[in-house]
Design a protein around this motif. Structure first.
Motif, PDB file in Angstrom:
ATOM      1  N   ARG A  55       0.829  -1.209   0.000  1.00 39.41           N
ATOM      2  CA  ARG A  55       0.000   0.000   0.000  1.00 39.41           C
ATOM      3  C   ARG A  55       0.867   1.264   0.000  1.00 39.41           C
ATOM      4  O   ARG A  55       0.546   2.262  -0.649  1.00 39.41           O
ATOM      5  CB  ARG A  55      -0.923  -0.022   1.216  1.00 39.41           C
ATOM      6  CG  ARG A  55      -2.062  -1.022   1.084  1.00 39.41           C
ATOM      7  CD  ARG A  55      -2.888  -1.069   2.337  1.00 39.41           C
ATOM      8  NE  ARG A  55      -4.003  -2.025   2.166  1.00 39.41           N
ATOM      9  CZ  ARG A  55      -4.790  -2.434   3.160  1.00 39.41           C
ATOM     10  NH1 ARG A  55      -4.571  -1.963   4.399  1.00 39.41           N
ATOM     11  NH2 ARG A  55      -5.756  -3.289   2.918  1.00 39.41           N
ATOM     12  N   ARG A  56       1.976   1.212   0.767  1.00 41.50           N
ATOM     13  CA  ARG A  56       2.876   2.364   0.757  1.00 41.50           C
ATOM     14  C   ARG A  56       3.467   2.588  -0.633  1.00 41.50           C
ATOM     15  O   ARG A  56       3.636   3.726  -1.080  1.00 41.50           O
ATOM     16  CB  ARG A  56       3.992   2.144   1.797  1.00 41.50           C
ATOM     17  CG  ARG A  56       3.546   2.387   3.235  1.00 41.50           C
ATOM     18  CD  ARG A  56       4.750   2.474   4.158  1.00 41.50           C
ATOM     19  NE  ARG A  56       5.486   1.196   4.201  1.00 41.50           N
ATOM     20  CZ  ARG A  56       5.191   0.205   5.059  1.00 41.50           C
ATOM     21  NH1 ARG A  56       4.191   0.360   5.919  1.00 41.50           N
ATOM     22  NH2 ARG A  56       5.896  -0.882   5.042  1.00 41.50           N
ATOM     23  N   ASP A  57       3.771   1.513  -1.325  1.00 42.76           N
ATOM     24  CA  ASP A  57       4.304   1.650  -2.688  1.00 42.76           C
ATOM     25  C   ASP A  57       3.287   2.311  -3.625  1.00 42.76           C
ATOM     26  O   ASP A  57       3.640   3.167  -4.460  1.00 42.76           O
ATOM     27  CB  ASP A  57       4.690   0.272  -3.226  1.00 42.76           C
ATOM     28  CG  ASP A  57       5.874  -0.314  -2.472  1.00 42.76           C
ATOM     29  OD1 ASP A  57       6.601   0.469  -1.802  1.00 42.76           O
ATOM     30  OD2 ASP A  57       6.072  -1.533  -2.563  1.00 42.76           O
ATOM     31  N   VAL A  58       1.994   1.902  -3.451  1.00 40.90           N
ATOM     32  CA  VAL A  58       0.950   2.488  -4.296  1.00 40.90           C
ATOM     33  C   VAL A  58       0.807   3.994  -4.015  1.00 40.90           C
ATOM     34  O   VAL A  58       0.705   4.818  -4.939  1.00 40.90           O
ATOM     35  CB  VAL A  58      -0.380   1.766  -4.100  1.00 40.90           C
ATOM     36  CG1 VAL A  58      -1.523   2.516  -4.761  1.00 40.90           C
ATOM     37  CG2 VAL A  58      -0.299   0.346  -4.652  1.00 40.90           C
ATOM     38  N   LEU A  59       0.819   4.362  -2.738  1.00 50.24           N
ATOM     39  CA  LEU A  59       0.680   5.772  -2.386  1.00 50.24           C
ATOM     40  C   LEU A  59       1.847   6.599  -2.912  1.00 50.24           C
ATOM     41  O   LEU A  59       1.683   7.725  -3.397  1.00 50.24           O
ATOM     42  CB  LEU A  59       0.568   5.924  -0.870  1.00 50.24           C
ATOM     43  CG  LEU A  59      -0.718   5.371  -0.232  1.00 50.24           C
ATOM     44  CD1 LEU A  59      -0.650   5.468   1.289  1.00 50.24           C
ATOM     45  CD2 LEU A  59      -1.939   6.112  -0.771  1.00 50.24           C
ATOM     46  N   ALA A  60       3.045   6.039  -2.795  1.00 52.87           N
ATOM     47  CA  ALA A  60       4.220   6.754  -3.293  1.00 52.87           C
ATOM     48  C   ALA A  60       4.130   6.954  -4.804  1.00 52.87           C
ATOM     49  O   ALA A  60       4.477   8.029  -5.337  1.00 52.87           O
ATOM     50  CB  ALA A  60       5.488   5.975  -2.926  1.00 52.87           C
ATOM     51  N   GLN A  61       3.646   5.914  -5.506  1.00 51.77           N
ATOM     52  CA  GLN A  61       3.537   6.055  -6.957  1.00 51.77           C
ATOM     53  C   GLN A  61       2.467   7.081  -7.348  1.00 51.77           C
ATOM     54  O   GLN A  61       2.621   7.828  -8.309  1.00 51.77           O
ATOM     55  CB  GLN A  61       3.230   4.695  -7.589  1.00 51.77           C
ATOM     56  CG  GLN A  61       3.350   4.676  -9.091  1.00 51.77           C
ATOM     57  CD  GLN A  61       4.730   5.049  -9.576  1.00 51.77           C
ATOM     58  OE1 GLN A  61       5.735   4.673  -8.941  1.00 51.77           O
ATOM     59  NE2 GLN A  61       4.797   5.822 -10.664  1.00 51.77           N
TER      60      GLN A  61
END
Length: 474
Positions: free
Chosen positions: A172-178
């Motif tokens: 989820r953190r990766d999605v938010l960062a993207q």
């Protein structure tokens, strides 16, 4: 005295009485003297139909049709003058008349072109940045789509207990960062149109500055707009001139105009024959030159500069310009251009402006005078010829009647209605009088109808009518 002496007187007296009686009885009977009728001598002109070309003359001053003033549009020292830029010199169209030193304006133009190139380079850079940002945004969006797909798989595995919740949180953190990267690119791309517009405006301003500098550089050269003669030359080489300085005046020699002053009566009379000769088509005829009402004679001549005659052709007033006292010195053809806008308050005359092409003449001309500015000349304006009219001295018409010497040399009266009068000449329509009728030019002392006349030709009046018919001045 005695009685005898008195008786001696009777015999002689008786003898004388007898002799007188005999003489009266024997002599011839005296003739009765009847006084003869006295014939009144009068002068006459014959009513002969003839062609008539009415004309009027006036005087005016030659002036160039075009006058141009050379005014400096930029400041600087004068670097060049045309060799003919002296009073009276001739300049051909398109030649450089005056050149102002152009070094400062060349530098200004180079600077403006450099600024324009810099602005255009910045604009090209931002447009390239827009393309690269759009490409980066597309990549970031693809990366976001992959991150979201990975998160969905991780969440399915977590629901079956295959992966831990910590792994799901990492995805989820990766999605938010993207998503943050995508938003950054979108924001950058949204700001680019405003930056492009600002740089476009800057480029336009630089382009306008460049154009102004180029125009200033062009204005350092004063070009002759037409073939001309120099009337005034006000500058010298090396002289500094400011913007707005008058440097000289040129008179075009392609055409000249003459404001011919003609009396209102003459203009009115000529306009009476030519209708609205001085009025452009579609405009009302001014009262001073209103046409006369009789249409039969008017149809025979021009109805105006812009009108058609009865045959559908073009008929116009013509004009000639004479220099000097007589026609022997030659003339130049001219054309009626227009009427002036005012009447002279001193002479109450009207200005008829005529135009002469090539007033300085052309090679090979014979007996064509040169018309220079300021020359005082005579201009004769002639209407189209009217055929079959009768010309009479104006003084021969009194109260609408003329006196004629009849076939038996008796005085008779005839009614006439002139269609045109000017300067001692009256014009009658053809048929207004019998052909050859003898019109008395001066009334006798006892102008009684039936008066016996001794008519003789009026040589002076005949010469006047012949001159008028030949087109001499009214």
């Amino acid at each position: 005295m005695t009685v005898f002496s008195r008786l001696m007187i009777l015999p002689p007296a008786l003898l004388g009485a007898i002799l007188v009686w005999q003489a009266t009885q024997s002599g011839p009977t005296p003739l009765e003297v009847v006084p003869s009728e006295r014939r009144m001598p009068v002068a006459y002109v014959a009513a002969v139909p003839r062609d008539y070309a009415p004309s009027v003359s006036g005087y005016g001053t030659v002036a160039p049709a075009r006058v141009w003033t050379a005014v400096a549009e930029v400041a600087g020292p004068v670097a060049h003058l045309h060799p003919g830029f002296v009073r009276g010199g001739f300049i051909a169209e398109g030649e450089v008349l005056i050149a102002i030193a152009a070094e400062d304006y060349v530098i200004a133009l180079d600077h403006a072109e450099a600024d324009l190139k810099a602005a255009e380079a910045q604009l090209e850079e931002i447009r390239l940045s827009k393309r690269t940002t759009a490409a980066a945004l597309a990549i970031e969006r693809e990366a976001l789509a992959l991150a979201e797909a990975d998160l969905a798989r991780t969440e399915r595995l977590a629901s079956s207990g295959t992966v831990s919740a910590a792994v799901v949180d990492g995805r989820r953190r990766d999605v938010l960062a993207q998503r943050a990267k995508v938003q950054t690119q979108e924001n950058a791309l949204a700001l680019l149109p405003a930056q492009i517009a600002a740089l476009d405006a800057a480029a336009d301003a630089a382009r306008a500055t460049r154009d102004a500098a180029a125009l200033d550089l062009e204005r350092t050269e004063i070009i002759a707009p037409f073939d001309a003669r120099v009337a005034q030359a006000e500058v010298e080489i090396g002289q500094f001139v400011g913007a707005g300085t008058i440097m000289g005046t040129l008179d075009g020699f392609g055409a000249a105009e003459i404001d011919v002053q003609v009396s209102q009566g003459r203009i009115r009379a000529l306009a009476g024959l030519t209708g609205d000769a001085f009025t452009p088509s579609g405009h009302a005829v001014p009262a001073p030159v209103a046409p006369f009402a009789r249409s039969d004679l008017r149809r025979a001549v021009s109805p105006g500069l812009d009108g058609d005659d009865a045959d559908g052709g073009r008929a116009r007033l013509s004009a000639r310009v004479y220099v000097g006292r007589g026609e022997a010195e030659g003339y130049r053809e001219a054309e009626i251009a227009r009427l002036s806008d005012t009447v002279s308050p001193e002479t109450r005359s009207v200005g008829v402006i005529v135009r002469v092409d090539k007033p300085y003449g052309v090679r090979g001309e014979v007996r064509r005078p040169t018309l220079m500015k300021g020359m005082f000349v005579r201009v004769k304006i002639t209407a189209p010829t009217v055929g079959g009219v009768i010309l009479l001295p104006r003084a021969a018409i009194l109260n609408g009647q003329v006196m004629l010497a009849g076939a038996d040399d008796r005085l008779v009266y005839a009614s006439v209605a002139p269609v045109f009068t000017a300067d001692g000449i009256a014009v009658l329509e053809q048929g207004a009088l019998p052909a050859g009728a003898r019109v008395i030019t001066q009334a006798p002392s006892a102008a009684v109808e039936g008066l016996s006349l001794a008519p003789v030709p009026d040589i002076a009046a005949m010469a006047l009518l012949a001159a008028a018919a030949s087109g001499d001045d009214l």
